[in-house]
Scaffold this active site. Structure first.
Site, short mmCIF file in Angstrom:
data_model
loop_
_atom_site.label_atom_id
_atom_site.label_comp_id
_atom_site.label_asym_id
_atom_site.label_seq_id
_atom_site.Cartn_x
_atom_site.Cartn_y
_atom_site.Cartn_z
N PHE A 193 0.88 -1.18 0.00
CA PHE A 193 0.00 0.00 0.00
C PHE A 193 0.91 1.22 0.00
CE2 PHE A 193 -2.31 3.14 2.67
CZ PHE A 193 -3.55 3.15 2.07
N CYS A 194 0.87 2.01 -1.07
CA CYS A 194 1.87 3.07 -1.25
C CYS A 194 1.21 4.44 -1.19
CB CYS A 194 2.59 2.85 -2.57
SG CYS A 194 3.31 1.20 -2.69
N GLU A 197 4.58 9.74 1.72
CA GLU A 197 5.69 10.36 0.95
C GLU A 197 6.54 11.20 1.90
OE1 GLU A 197 4.10 12.49 -2.38
OE2 GLU A 197 3.02 10.73 -3.11
N ILE A 229 7.47 2.17 2.96
CA ILE A 229 6.43 1.28 2.45
C ILE A 229 6.70 -0.15 2.92
CG2 ILE A 229 5.33 0.38 0.34
CD1 ILE A 229 4.84 3.44 1.01
N PHE A 440 2.07 4.02 12.94
CA PHE A 440 1.61 3.82 11.55
C PHE A 440 0.12 3.55 11.46
CE2 PHE A 440 3.35 -0.88 11.23
CZ PHE A 440 2.40 -1.31 12.10
N GLU A 441 -0.34 3.41 10.23
CA GLU A 441 -1.78 3.24 9.92
C GLU A 441 -2.61 4.38 10.48
OE1 GLU A 441 -4.06 -0.25 10.39
OE2 GLU A 441 -3.54 -0.82 8.35
N THR A 443 -1.37 7.91 12.84
CA THR A 443 -0.83 8.02 14.21
C THR A 443 -2.01 8.12 15.18
OG1 THR A 443 -0.80 10.43 14.24
CG2 THR A 443 1.19 9.34 13.39
N ASN A 444 -1.76 7.70 16.40
CA ASN A 444 -2.85 7.77 17.38
C ASN A 444 -3.28 9.22 17.61
OD1 ASN A 444 -2.37 5.08 17.46
ND2 ASN A 444 -2.12 4.92 19.69
N GLN A 541 -6.84 21.63 19.81
CA GLN A 541 -6.44 20.22 19.93
C GLN A 541 -6.35 19.74 21.38
OE1 GLN A 541 -3.19 19.21 17.31
NE2 GLN A 541 -4.35 19.84 15.51
S1 MYA Z 1 -0.06 3.31 5.69
C1 MYA Z 1 -0.10 5.03 5.93
C2 MYA Z 1 -1.14 5.40 6.87
N1 MYA Z 1 -1.43 6.80 6.71
C3 MYA Z 1 -2.47 7.32 7.29
O1 MYA Z 1 -3.22 6.64 7.97
C4 MYA Z 1 -2.72 8.76 7.00
C5 MYA Z 1 -3.42 9.45 8.14
N2 MYA Z 1 -4.19 10.57 7.65
C6 MYA Z 1 -5.52 10.50 7.49
O2 MYA Z 1 -6.14 9.52 7.81
C7 MYA Z 1 -6.22 11.70 6.87
O3 MYA Z 1 -5.32 12.44 6.10
C8 MYA Z 1 -6.90 12.60 7.93
C9 MYA Z 1 -7.85 13.58 7.21
C10 MYA Z 1 -7.81 11.79 8.84
C11 MYA Z 1 -5.87 13.33 8.77
N3 MYA Z 1 -12.90 7.55 6.64
O4 MYA Z 1 -10.72 17.35 5.17
P1 MYA Z 1 -10.56 15.98 5.74
C12 MYA Z 1 -13.25 12.14 4.58
C13 MYA Z 1 -13.81 8.02 5.78
O5 MYA Z 1 -10.72 15.79 7.19
P2 MYA Z 1 -7.74 15.80 5.71
C14 MYA Z 1 0.77 2.66 7.02
O6 MYA Z 1 1.03 3.31 7.98
C15 MYA Z 1 -13.87 13.34 5.30
O7 MYA Z 1 -15.08 13.00 5.91
N4 MYA Z 1 -13.77 9.27 5.33
O8 MYA Z 1 -9.18 15.38 5.27
C16 MYA Z 1 1.13 1.20 6.81
C17 MYA Z 1 -14.07 14.28 4.15
O9 MYA Z 1 -15.18 13.84 3.40
P3 MYA Z 1 -16.20 14.90 2.75
C18 MYA Z 1 -12.78 10.05 5.76
O10 MYA Z 1 -7.79 16.91 6.68
C19 MYA Z 1 1.39 0.48 8.07
C20 MYA Z 1 -12.81 14.02 3.28
O11 MYA Z 1 -12.40 12.70 3.61
C21 MYA Z 1 -11.78 9.60 6.64
O12 MYA Z 1 -6.95 15.95 4.48
C22 MYA Z 1 1.46 -0.99 7.87
C23 MYA Z 1 -11.70 15.01 3.58
O13 MYA Z 1 -11.53 14.99 4.98
C24 MYA Z 1 -11.88 8.29 7.08
N5 MYA Z 1 -10.98 7.74 7.91
O14 MYA Z 1 -7.16 14.47 6.46
C25 MYA Z 1 0.34 -1.63 8.61
N6 MYA Z 1 -10.92 10.61 6.88
O15 MYA Z 1 -15.36 15.72 1.79
C26 MYA Z 1 0.27 -3.08 8.39
C27 MYA Z 1 -11.36 11.66 6.17
O16 MYA Z 1 -17.22 14.07 2.06
C28 MYA Z 1 -1.06 -3.58 8.86
N7 MYA Z 1 -12.46 11.31 5.49
O17 MYA Z 1 -16.73 15.70 3.91
C29 MYA Z 1 -0.98 -4.34 10.13
C30 MYA Z 1 -2.29 -5.04 10.40
C31 MYA Z 1 -2.24 -5.80 11.70
C32 MYA Z 1 -1.62 -7.16 11.62
C33 MYA Z 1 -2.40 -8.06 10.76
C34 MYA Z 1 -1.72 -9.46 10.67
C35 MYA Z 1 -2.27 -10.25 9.57
#
Ligand code: MYA
Length: 633
Positions: A193-194, A197, A229, A440-441, A443-444, A541
């Site tokens: 999942f990329c 940046e 990544i 990741f995924e 931040t808290n 905040q």
């Molecule tokens: S992958 C990288 C992870 N990166 C992130 O998680 C990035 C974090 N940032 C964000 O989530 C967003 O940029 C935030 C919003 C939340 C800050 N669901 O103006 P906005 C909608 C649905 O608030 P921004 C990694 O780490 C919102 O309602 N919709 O946006 C890999 C609005 O909609 P509308 C959402 O201020 C690790 C629009 O988007 C959501 O730019 C490896 C714009 O919103 C949402 N969540 O930022 C892990 N958020 O326009 C491996 C926003 O209709 C896995 N919106 O009102 C491990 C698994 C466990 C183990 C398993 C074993 C098998």
């Protein structure tokens, strides 16, 4: 009389609050007034109802549909399939996979990787006809728990592949994309999942990687780079997010919007950096990935041009419960180690598990694990029954689990004392592995803001709806009366207790009342915050964090009350133990909620927030700690 007076008071507060939300400048004010006059004759527009328990507590409401009864979603066949898988997966992790060696070598042993592919562990949720095991979220959670108990580095390799790497194809892929790619990611080709940046981490919408349509319109030409990544050095198939020029229907102008693409390494122009040196999850591969004039066929757009931000968010939302499931397993394993030691180690002539200081640690480990596990299966169960309203709950489960597991591992090390610090005990590896889970995924910190702001927006939308209703009261009597009577009920102290009472087991009624009262207080606090700050709340905040923390405590309490109630109703052998956990957790959670709410309303605390802002500014201006040491040398 008193009740009527309070209702009127509530109504005028609501109107002020809704106005604050609508109006930010005098230009906006005029436009808003003109619109208000025009809309006054129309019935109020209905806000889309959301079945999320967490979303609704921002309105002081208890929405129980996704909470009670505690999900029990496996049918006989699914249960049998899972039973058949649990033993071999356990056996594999006990006999084949060697977490210490993986950690030391900074890669997973070949035999283990081969074994995982053969077990189907890389394609747990891919439909069977496309080469996977076709498991539900609940079945997936149970297996992931085993992975988390043994080797988080392996968990990340598996999770980066299927929880986010190709999840977009499962969720948004068209039939051709599914048919083409899912068999490949199920049979040996890694996915990644990329998104992240160098200049875009939490602010996911600000990515700079770009894709423009080729002159013949058959390809997108992709350029840019991604960092950190997971599986970046291994993946053949990637979900890549890039800005693409699109026509904005509102303005008619061309603007950049994020689009998701399925990119194959074999398209050419895809390279990666060396494996990153990390603190933990060392055996998983993390690398930079570069895209130089990569020709991506237009049929590899995933989820529609310009919809990439939503695609990314939904993939992340959909996978977050898996982290809670995995870390619930980690906590079980840490607790087991602590207990093995505490029940055999003697000091001062007694087994150390007889000391209160150790008992409190072990009790807290058990409670944190119970809460996390209960959340993971509540959310997976909701998702399996088709819920679309679980995003806030999933974000909470990720934050809660990652902090709980850190705490449990830390306390396990403390129980083992010097032994816990030794590499051979295995806990130091777990602690190093765990640290990234709070980062990741999402931040808290960012997820706390996401939970608080999304909930506030929902509550605000209802208030706007109510304000609109007041413009034409005769057409909206039902809405106004409904809201007003809810508020009167609150004021006379009934809150929403009866709504929880018939769902929670009678032995847990006291705890249910505590939570119902907390929800009522929380709803009023949100209303107060909206009145006071209006749209400016997005900048507050210190306050948003405390509101988010209160939701964590309320949601976690509600979840354990649901699970323990089911245990009591079913006369489960562990019912009394679960009941005590639920009571103990709820009591402390409720006390924390009261503190958070006090902190955002009391002048003293608000003053302290501005003191902290001042301290931080000074430290940053100074490039670090401000004062010299007491010796002045
Ligand atoms: S992958 C990288 C992870 N990166 C992130 O998680 C990035 C974090 N940032 C964000 O989530 C967003 O940029 C935030 C919003 C939340 C800050 N669901 O103006 P906005 C909608 C649905 O608030 P921004 C990694 O780490 C919102 O309602 N919709 O946006 C890999 C609005 O909609 P509308 C959402 O201020 C690790 C629009 O988007 C959501 O730019 C490896 C714009 O919103 C949402 N969540 O930022 C892990 N958020 O326009 C491996 C926003 O209709 C896995 N919106 O009102 C491990 C698994 C466990 C183990 C398993 C074993 C098998």
């Amino acid at each position: 009389m008193l009740k009527v007076g309070q209702t009127i008071l509530s109504q005028s507060r609501l109107q002020i609050c809704a106005q604050r939300l609508l109006v930010t400048s005098s230009a906006h004010l005029k436009a808003a007034q003109a619109q208000a006059v025009e809309k006054a004759e129309r019935p109020a527009k209905e806000v889309k109802e959301d079945l999320s328990f967490v979303m609704n507590i921002f309105r002081g409401q208890i929405e129980t549909k996704q909470l009670f009864p505690y999900p029990n979603v496996l049918n006989t066949e699914q249960r049998e399939t899972l039973e058949m898988l649990v033993d071999p997966v356990n056996k594999f992790f006990e006999e084949v996979n060697n977490p210490a060696k993986n950690d030391q070598d900074e890669k997973i042993e070949e035999t283990a990787l081969k074994g995982l592919w053969e077990l189907g562990a890389f394609a747990l949720q891919v439909p069977q006809d496309l080469g996977g095991l076709g498991l539900t979220n609940t079945q997936y959670a149970r297996l992931v728990e085993i992975v988390g108990a043994h080797d988080l580095g392996v968990g990340i390799t598996l999770g980066a592949h299927q929880s986010i790497g190709f999840k977009g194809i499962l969720l948004f892929g068209n039939p051709e994309q599914k048919k083409k790619y899912l068999p490949r990611v199920s049979s040996g080709e890694y996915a990644a999942f990329c998104l992240t940046e160098p200049s875009s981490g939490s602010d996911a919408g600000s990515i700079k990687t770009r894709a423009v349509l080729s002159p013949d319109g058959k390809h997108y030409i992709l350029n840019g780079s991604k960092i950190w990544i997971s599986n970046g050095g291994l993946a053949e198939i990637m979900t890549v997010f890039a800005q693409t020029p699109v026509n904005d229907p509102k303005t008619g102008k061309i603007v950049d919007k994020v689009t998701a693409f399925i990119v194959e390494r074999s398209f050419g122009g895809v390279t990666n950096g060396p494996p990153e040196k990390k603190m933990g999850i060392k055996c998983s591969n993390t690398a930079e990935v570069y895209y130089e004039d990569v020709k991506v066929p237009i049929e590899n757009v995933l989820g529609g041009v310009g919809n990439g931000f939503k695609v990314a968010m939904n993939i992340l939302n959909n996978g977050r419960f898996g982290m809670a499931a995995a870390l619930s397993g980690t906590m079980k394993a840490c607790t087991k180690k602590a207990v093995e030691f505490a029940t055999t180690r003697k000091q001062f002539g007694q087994r150390i598990d007889s000391f209160g200081a150790i008992q409190e640690k072990i009790a807290r480990m058990q409670m944190l694990q119970y809460v996390t596990e209960s959340m993971a299966y509540m959310i997976s169960g909701n998702m399996d029954t088709g819920s679309q309203h679980y995003h806030l709950e999933a974000a909470i489960s990720k934050c809660f689990a990652s902090e709980a597991a850190w705490n449990v591992c830390d306390e396990a090390i403390q129980v083992l004392g010097g032994m816990g610090f030794m590499k051979d005990t295995g806990l130091e590896r777990v602690m190093r592995d765990l640290r990234i889970f709070r980062i990741f995924e999402g931040t808290n910190d960012i997820l706390r803001l996401f939970v608080a702001l999304t909930g506030i927006q929902y509550a605000g939308a209802h208030l706007k709806e109510l304000q609109a209703a007041f413009k034409n009261p005769t057409a909206n009597l039902g809405l106004i009366f409904g809201e007003a009577s809810k508020r009167v009920v609150r004021k006379v102290g009934l809150a929403s207790v009866p709504k929880m009472d018939h769902l929670v087991h009678r032995e847990l009624a006291k705890s249910a009342n505590l939570i119902a009262k907390d929800i009522d207080d929380f709803g009023q606090a949100v209303e107060m915050v909206l009145i006071k700050y209006g749209k400016g709340i997005v900048q507050e905040q210190f306050i948003l964090n405390r509101l988010a923390n209160a939701t964590f405590d309320i949601y976690s309490s509600a979840v354990v009350l649901s699970r323990a109630s089911t245990a009591l109703q079913n006369n489960s052998p562990t019912a009394q133990h679960e009941k005590i956990i639920a009571e103990a957790w709820t009591l402390e959670a409720s006390e924390r909620v009261a503190n958070y709410l006090k902190a955002i309303s009391s002048g003293k605390n608000l003053d302290n927030f501005s003191k902290m802002e001042t301290i931080s500014k000074k430290v940053c201006e100074n490039g670090g700690i401000v004062q010299s040491n007491p010796l002045n040398i």
